[in-house]
Design a protein around this motif. Structure first.
Motif, PDB file in Angstrom:
ATOM      1  N   ARG A 109      28.728   3.038  38.618  1.00 13.44           N
ATOM      2  CA  ARG A 109      28.718   4.063  37.575  1.00 13.44           C
ATOM      3  C   ARG A 109      27.351   4.678  37.405  1.00 13.44           C
ATOM      4  O   ARG A 109      27.228   5.807  36.926  1.00 13.44           O
ATOM      5  CB  ARG A 109      29.192   3.465  36.242  1.00 13.44           C
ATOM      6  CG  ARG A 109      30.687   3.557  36.049  1.00 13.44           C
ATOM      7  CD  ARG A 109      31.064   3.371  34.580  1.00 13.44           C
ATOM      8  NE  ARG A 109      30.613   2.072  34.094  1.00 13.44           N
ATOM      9  CZ  ARG A 109      31.233   0.930  34.323  1.00 13.44           C
ATOM     10  NH1 ARG A 109      32.343   0.927  35.035  1.00 13.44           N
ATOM     11  NH2 ARG A 109      30.758  -0.194  33.849  1.00 13.44           N
ATOM     12  N   ALA A 110      26.320   3.936  37.797  1.00 13.15           N
ATOM     13  CA  ALA A 110      24.975   4.494  37.704  1.00 13.15           C
ATOM     14  C   ALA A 110      24.802   5.705  38.613  1.00 13.15           C
ATOM     15  O   ALA A 110      23.817   6.436  38.516  1.00 13.15           O
ATOM     16  CB  ALA A 110      23.941   3.415  38.050  1.00 13.15           C
ATOM     17  N   LEU A 111      25.755   5.931  39.504  1.00 17.43           N
ATOM     18  CA  LEU A 111      25.690   7.121  40.360  1.00 17.43           C
ATOM     19  C   LEU A 111      26.106   8.389  39.620  1.00 17.43           C
ATOM     20  O   LEU A 111      25.901   9.483  40.133  1.00 17.43           O
ATOM     21  CB  LEU A 111      26.596   6.942  41.583  1.00 17.43           C
ATOM     22  CG  LEU A 111      26.084   6.044  42.690  1.00 17.43           C
ATOM     23  CD1 LEU A 111      27.185   5.761  43.689  1.00 17.43           C
ATOM     24  CD2 LEU A 111      24.917   6.725  43.403  1.00 17.43           C
TER      25      LEU A 111
ATOM     26  N   PRO B 124      29.217  -1.447  37.249  1.00 13.39           N
ATOM     27  CA  PRO B 124      28.126  -0.763  36.534  1.00 13.39           C
ATOM     28  C   PRO B 124      27.144  -0.113  37.517  1.00 13.39           C
ATOM     29  O   PRO B 124      26.689   1.005  37.278  1.00 13.39           O
ATOM     30  CB  PRO B 124      27.463  -1.895  35.752  1.00 13.39           C
ATOM     31  CG  PRO B 124      28.561  -2.871  35.526  1.00 13.39           C
ATOM     32  CD  PRO B 124      29.427  -2.813  36.754  1.00 13.39           C
ATOM     33  N   TYR B 125      26.885  -0.792  38.597  1.00 12.97           N
ATOM     34  CA  TYR B 125      25.991  -0.205  39.602  1.00 12.97           C
ATOM     35  C   TYR B 125      26.590   1.088  40.159  1.00 12.97           C
ATOM     36  O   TYR B 125      25.886   2.083  40.335  1.00 12.97           O
ATOM     37  CB  TYR B 125      25.747  -1.218  40.723  1.00 12.97           C
ATOM     38  CG  TYR B 125      24.741  -0.789  41.756  1.00 12.97           C
ATOM     39  CD1 TYR B 125      23.465  -0.394  41.384  1.00 12.97           C
ATOM     40  CD2 TYR B 125      25.058  -0.784  43.110  1.00 12.97           C
ATOM     41  CE1 TYR B 125      22.536   0.001  42.337  1.00 12.97           C
ATOM     42  CE2 TYR B 125      24.137  -0.404  44.071  1.00 12.97           C
ATOM     43  CZ  TYR B 125      22.873  -0.015  43.676  1.00 12.97           C
ATOM     44  OH  TYR B 125      21.966   0.381  44.613  1.00 12.97           O
TER      45      TYR B 125
ATOM     46  N   ILE C 268      23.797  11.361  39.360  1.00  9.81           N
ATOM     47  CA  ILE C 268      23.478  11.861  40.695  1.00  9.81           C
ATOM     48  C   ILE C 268      24.634  12.685  41.235  1.00  9.81           C
ATOM     49  O   ILE C 268      24.443  13.763  41.800  1.00  9.81           O
ATOM     50  CB  ILE C 268      23.159  10.678  41.631  1.00  9.81           C
ATOM     51  CG1 ILE C 268      21.932   9.927  41.110  1.00  9.81           C
ATOM     52  CG2 ILE C 268      22.937  11.160  43.054  1.00  9.81           C
ATOM     53  CD1 ILE C 268      21.640   8.636  41.840  1.00  9.81           C
TER      54      ILE C 268
END
Lengths: 232, 232
Positions: free
Chosen positions: A85-87, A82-83, A90
DNA sequence: CCGGATCCGAATCGATACTG
DNA sequence: CAGTATCGATTCGGATCCGG
């Protein structure tokens, strides 16, 4: 202090230490399309040395960006946490930014299925979306893109997709677009759909040719304003 | 094909070729604060080898991201082009992303004026902003931050700012906050302003202590939801 | 075919010294 | 102040090799 640390206590520095090494962002780009096996990644990044791929995957796992998952159906895959995918937003923004100054392809440059998929996501404008369902061919790559309800989904048709990819929708698309790298100029708004056809940048080989104009309406990356407001 | 090219025709690849080399994004971070002389950059990036700084600045100029401007008042400065400034929202987002997993500082890690300035911009929430005017001290760095009309401006007080920086506002601030690296936990919402004071993470050495709570209200980076929705 | 590990020459990086 | 020059330490890139 870690070996390749920049020696600063700062969020951006941390980010760059996590994903700023050579090839790392391109690995993440491909994983944003879907989980991938080691070999899939190697194929999608033709020029990456295998030891670098191996090293990066370890680093990205250690950083909590990627994880390794043994999958029943097809062995071992890498996927974003999930971390990681948070990209995504961006990466899309960075892709748009880089797109603005993309010239013509250098000799030997390739277009891969995952890079084209992400390019479509990058250029997609939900606020202008209307339903559509088409194939896009660029070089050896063929994708099936479908827009429903202002949501875009893309599936890989060719080269034969990795087993982990989503299956393309059944039934025929509304049209088939065959394009060359010059399609950048259509997406960038430098030329119209008609001009693209006239200049052989793109062709609709099946279905109504009007689909190319609809494509150009929804997939668009505008240039930044070329103002030069600074005056020393 | 260029020497360090990735061999792909893709917007993200182009972006990474432009600004993905080692140190490049940190140079850009500092230039987002304002134009800087060569020496300013070298001071703001204490561990950068001078030849790398020199090389990167040339590459960034060649890529149209940075330009070199002879300035009447203070010699030669580097500044971002409009294209380079277009990276700002991306850099802020990347800084927020990296912030989420920043642990405690490693030994030897420093906080520079420009990195702290960008950290404030990164954490600033216009939608929660209320007028404020305070000093923030972290280590040797002192900044004057002012919020007016939901807009944040930051000026460098110490170390003595490069001649190109904006002058701090005249008059006294409402308060002076002195903090250590643990202020990350306040910005990250892990602790409250009261807890920060109790744990010696931050102190208000002048003005009403309530300003720290107002600070914490406006400058906040929430953790991403720690969901793990994937189930192989 | 898949998932790497190993080896080695070439290029880059990092640290220090030096110059207009 | 604004870089260039030099040089050893690392990393990268390309190829090959290997166990499953």
């Amino acid at each position: 202090m870690a070996a390749r640390s920049y020696g600063q206590y700062c969020g951006l520095t941390r980010a760059v230490e996590l994903v700023g090494e050579r090839w790392a962002l391109l690995i993440i780009r491909d994983l944003l399309v879907g989980p991938r096996r080691y070999t899939d990644l190697k194929q999608g990044l033709p020029r990456i040395p295998t030891n670098i791929l191996s090293t990066r995957l370890k680093e990205l796992q250690e950083g909590g960006v990627v994880r390794r998952v043994p999958l029943a159906r097809c062995g071992l895959v890498y996927e974003l946490t999930p971390y990681g995918r948070a990209l995504e937003p961006i990466m899309l923004a960075l892709g748009r930014w880089g797109f603005q100054t993309m010239g013509d392809p250098a000799e030997g440059d390739v277009v891969t299925p995952d890079s084209l998929t992400m390019a479509l996501r990058t250029a997609f404008r939900p606020e202008r979306a209307e339903d559509a369902d088409f194939e896009l061919h660029v070089g050896d790559v063929a994708l099936r893109a479908r827009v429903r309800d202002r949501m875009l989904t893309v599936a890989q048709l060719a080269p034969p997709a990795p087993p982990v990819g989503g299956a393309p929708p059944s039934g025929d698309p509304e049209g088939v677009i065959v394009a060359g790298p010059g399609i950048r100029r259509l997406i960038g708004g430098e030329i119209t759909a008609d001009e693209a056809v006239a200049q052989d940048v793109a062709a609709v080989v099946r279905g109504d040719e009007e689909i190319l104009a609809r494509f150009a309406g929804m997939f668009r990356i505008d240039p930044i304003e070329p103002i030069e407001p600074i005056d020393p």
